[in-house]
Scaffold this motif. Structure first.
Motif, short mmCIF file in Angstrom:
data_model
loop_
_atom_site.label_atom_id
_atom_site.label_comp_id
_atom_site.label_asym_id
_atom_site.label_seq_id
_atom_site.Cartn_x
_atom_site.Cartn_y
_atom_site.Cartn_z
N GLN A 86 -0.84 9.01 6.78
CA GLN A 86 -1.16 9.32 8.18
C GLN A 86 -0.68 8.21 9.11
O GLN A 86 -0.11 8.48 10.18
N LEU A 87 -0.89 6.96 8.73
CA LEU A 87 -0.46 5.84 9.57
C LEU A 87 1.06 5.79 9.70
O LEU A 87 1.59 5.46 10.77
N ALA A 88 1.76 6.12 8.62
CA ALA A 88 3.22 6.11 8.66
C ALA A 88 3.75 7.12 9.66
O ALA A 88 4.78 6.91 10.30
N GLU A 89 3.04 8.24 9.82
CA GLU A 89 3.46 9.24 10.80
C GLU A 89 3.36 8.70 12.23
O GLU A 89 4.01 9.21 13.13
N PHE A 90 2.51 7.68 12.42
CA PHE A 90 2.40 7.03 13.73
C PHE A 90 3.29 5.80 13.84
O PHE A 90 3.17 5.02 14.78
N GLY A 91 4.17 5.60 12.85
CA GLY A 91 5.12 4.51 12.93
C GLY A 91 4.72 3.23 12.24
O GLY A 91 5.43 2.23 12.33
N ALA A 92 3.59 3.22 11.52
CA ALA A 92 3.18 2.00 10.81
C ALA A 92 4.14 1.71 9.67
O ALA A 92 4.47 2.59 8.88
N SER A 93 4.59 0.46 9.58
CA SER A 93 5.54 0.09 8.53
C SER A 93 5.12 -1.19 7.80
O SER A 93 5.67 -1.49 6.73
N ASN A 94 4.19 -1.96 8.37
CA ASN A 94 3.72 -3.20 7.74
C ASN A 94 2.27 -2.98 7.30
O ASN A 94 1.33 -3.38 7.97
N LEU A 95 2.14 -2.30 6.16
CA LEU A 95 0.84 -1.80 5.72
C LEU A 95 0.55 -2.31 4.30
O LEU A 95 1.33 -2.08 3.38
N VAL A 96 -0.59 -2.99 4.16
CA VAL A 96 -1.02 -3.50 2.86
C VAL A 96 -2.26 -2.72 2.42
O VAL A 96 -3.22 -2.60 3.19
N GLY A 97 -2.23 -2.18 1.20
CA GLY A 97 -3.35 -1.42 0.67
C GLY A 97 -4.11 -2.19 -0.39
O GLY A 97 -3.50 -2.84 -1.25
N LEU A 98 -5.43 -2.12 -0.33
CA LEU A 98 -6.30 -2.73 -1.34
C LEU A 98 -7.13 -1.63 -1.99
O LEU A 98 -7.66 -0.76 -1.30
N ASP A 99 -7.30 -1.70 -3.29
CA ASP A 99 -8.19 -0.76 -3.97
C ASP A 99 -8.60 -1.33 -5.32
O ASP A 99 -7.87 -2.12 -5.92
N ILE A 100 -9.77 -0.91 -5.79
CA ILE A 100 -10.28 -1.39 -7.07
C ILE A 100 -9.59 -0.72 -8.25
O ILE A 100 -9.61 -1.24 -9.37
N SER A 101 -8.97 0.43 -8.03
CA SER A 101 -8.40 1.24 -9.10
C SER A 101 -6.89 1.11 -9.17
O SER A 101 -6.18 1.49 -8.24
N THR A 102 -6.40 0.60 -10.29
CA THR A 102 -4.94 0.52 -10.46
C THR A 102 -4.32 1.91 -10.57
O THR A 102 -3.18 2.11 -10.16
N GLY A 103 -5.09 2.86 -11.11
CA GLY A 103 -4.59 4.23 -11.18
C GLY A 103 -4.36 4.82 -9.80
O GLY A 103 -3.34 5.48 -9.55
N MET A 104 -5.30 4.59 -8.89
CA MET A 104 -5.14 5.04 -7.51
C MET A 104 -3.96 4.34 -6.85
O MET A 104 -3.17 4.96 -6.12
N LEU A 105 -3.82 3.06 -7.08
CA LEU A 105 -2.73 2.30 -6.47
C LEU A 105 -1.36 2.81 -6.93
O LEU A 105 -0.41 2.84 -6.15
N GLU A 106 -1.26 3.22 -8.19
CA GLU A 106 0.00 3.76 -8.69
C GLU A 106 0.38 5.05 -7.96
O GLU A 106 1.54 5.28 -7.64
N VAL A 107 -0.62 5.87 -7.67
CA VAL A 107 -0.35 7.09 -6.90
C VAL A 107 0.05 6.73 -5.47
O VAL A 107 0.97 7.32 -4.90
N ALA A 108 -0.65 5.75 -4.89
CA ALA A 108 -0.36 5.33 -3.51
C ALA A 108 1.04 4.75 -3.37
O ALA A 108 1.63 4.80 -2.27
N ARG A 109 1.58 4.25 -4.45
CA ARG A 109 2.91 3.63 -4.39
C ARG A 109 4.03 4.66 -4.19
O ARG A 109 5.08 4.36 -3.61
#
Length: 224
Positions: A91-114
């Protein structure tokens, strides 16, 4: 730690009860790792509204205008705390965000987010502990679906958000409405406001589903 929201407002995923009953960060992480590949489909089926609502709220608080989707996110450093599978990042990328850092406890979730390529960095983190970021190091913080039952409480995370964001920067978070007061979130926001750390721009009741107007609380804060 991304999360599903209340059973009364969204469907009963087979993972939902396990998530709420988890008593440790390790248990939560294991459930989310198992859920990661199915998570987006489950939320899409329930018309989950929080990611779009929160991204729009951050855009508006940052001075964005409806006709200009790329400003003011271009160049803005945004911390997506509890990013899960990256629904907020999309959603943020649709508004032009390009410098975005994601944090999460789940490596499985992070792999999907990648996979969509919205994030400049993705890092494993437990938001019930201090955030490993310097003071005044990001322009904005967004946290969606993480401040809910059995997950991250108001302390220390809200104060940590205020610590890492720059002066004048915005914090947008969703809170499950039925724990807004009982879970101590309202009291912690008021404490930070009275201490002069933040200004409260919004504290609205919103719908968990796009077709509803109940179940959630949309919080927009600005660091003083």
């Amino acid at each position: 730690m991304a999360s599903w929201t209340a059973e009364s407002h969204l469907g009963n995923s087979p993972f939902l009860k396990r998530v709420y009953e988890a008593s440790t960060a390790t248990e939560s992480r294991d459930v989310y790792n198992e859920w990661a590949q199915q998570y987006d489909k489950d939320l899409e089926a329930e018309d989950y509204a929080f990611p779009k609502l929160a991204a729009r709220a951050l855009f508006d608080a940052s001075g964005g205008q409806p006709e200009d989707n790329k400003q003011p996110f271009e160049g803005l450093s945004i911390l997506d705390a509890g990013c899960g599978t990256g629904l907020v990042g999309i959603q943020l990328a649709e508004f032009g965000a390009s410098n975005l850092v994601g944090l999460d406890i789940s490596t499985g979730m992070l792999e999907v987010a990648r996979k969509p390529g919205c994030y400049s960095a993705l890092e494993e983190a437990d938001l019930s502990k201090p955030i490993a970021k310097p003071d005044d190091s990001v322009d904005a913080v967004i946290c969606v679906g993480t401040l809910t039952r059995g997950h991250v409480g108001p302390k220390p995370v809200l104060e940590e958000f205020a610590r890492v964001v720059k002066k004048g920067g915005n914090i947008v978070a969703t809170v499950l409405d039925d724990i807004w007061e009982s879970g101590g979130f309202k009291a912690e926001v008021e404490r930070l406001r009275l201490a002069g750390n933040i200004e409260v721009l919004r504290s609205d009741v919103v719908g968990v589903r796009a077709s509803s107007n109940v179940g959630g609380r949309l919080l927009v804060l600005r660091k003083r």
